[in-house]
Design a protein around this motif. Structure first.
Motif, PDB file in Angstrom:
ATOM      1  N   ALA A   1       0.834  -1.209   0.000  1.00  0.00           N
ATOM      2  CA  ALA A   1       0.000   0.000   0.000  1.00  0.00           C
ATOM      3  C   ALA A   1       0.865   1.254   0.000  1.00  0.00           C
ATOM      4  O   ALA A   1       0.563   2.235  -0.699  1.00  0.00           O
ATOM      5  CB  ALA A   1      -0.936  -0.005   1.206  1.00  0.00           C
TER       6      ALA A   1
ATOM      7  N   ALA B   1       2.168   1.850  -3.462  1.00  0.00           N
ATOM      8  CA  ALA B   1       1.128   2.434  -4.316  1.00  0.00           C
ATOM      9  C   ALA B   1       1.005   3.938  -4.048  1.00  0.00           C
ATOM     10  O   ALA B   1       0.833   4.726  -4.982  1.00  0.00           O
ATOM     11  CB  ALA B   1      -0.209   1.731  -4.082  1.00  0.00           C
TER      12      ALA B   1
ATOM     13  N   ARG C   1      -1.330   1.734  -9.900  1.00  0.00           N
ATOM     14  CA  ARG C   1      -2.337   0.700 -10.176  1.00  0.00           C
ATOM     15  C   ARG C   1      -1.727  -0.694 -10.128  1.00  0.00           C
ATOM     16  O   ARG C   1      -2.349  -1.639  -9.643  1.00  0.00           O
ATOM     17  CB  ARG C   1      -2.993   0.946 -11.530  1.00  0.00           C
TER      18      ARG C   1
ATOM     19  N   ASP D   1      -1.260  -1.686  -6.557  1.00  0.00           N
ATOM     20  CA  ASP D   1      -2.586  -2.025  -6.023  1.00  0.00           C
ATOM     21  C   ASP D   1      -3.022  -3.408  -6.498  1.00  0.00           C
ATOM     22  O   ASP D   1      -3.611  -4.179  -5.734  1.00  0.00           O
ATOM     23  CB  ASP D   1      -3.626  -0.986  -6.436  1.00  0.00           C
TER      24      ASP D   1
ATOM     25  N   HIS E   1      -4.104  -6.562  -4.221  1.00  0.00           N
ATOM     26  CA  HIS E   1      -5.379  -7.282  -4.332  1.00  0.00           C
ATOM     27  C   HIS E   1      -5.153  -8.772  -4.575  1.00  0.00           C
ATOM     28  O   HIS E   1      -5.881  -9.610  -4.039  1.00  0.00           O
ATOM     29  CB  HIS E   1      -6.254  -6.681  -5.432  1.00  0.00           C
TER      30      HIS E   1
END
Length: 100
Positions: free
Chosen positions: A17, A20, A30, A33, A37
């Motif tokens: 995080a 990012a 992106r 991220d 995910h």
């Protein structure tokens, strides 16, 4: 999930995080991220909160901490190929975020 695994996952998530947030391009942000995910999807909803541990210093230091934290997940039952995939995603994100 055992405590040591939860802490390792929380560290990996925190550093991804942070990467990012520190990214210099939208594509890089992106991609970091996306790696985050994917890492979350490996743990099927068992996601610990962020850690306060290591301060975020700069992009290179945070990248090194993220790699170390992700590699540590292999010692907590995450399949080594999944760890390698996350590391490859992290490397791709870094290349997308490299200054032109």
């Amino acid at each position: 999930m055992l405590l040591a695994h939860a802490l390792a996952l929380a560290e990996a998530r925190t550093f991804l995080a942070a990467l990012a947030d520190l990214a210099t391009t939208q594509e890089g942000s992106r991609a970091y991220d996306h790696a985050l995910h994917y890492l979350d999807s490996l743990h099927a909803g068992e996601i610990p909160g962020p850690t306060i541990g290591s301060p975020v210093v700069d992009l290179d230091t945070t990248y090194g901490l993220a790699v170390s934290a992700i590699e540590d997940l292999a010692t907590h039952g995450v399949h080594p190929l999944q760890v390698e995939l996350v590391l490859a995603m992290l490397e791709d994100a870094r290349s997308l975020d490299a200054p032109a």
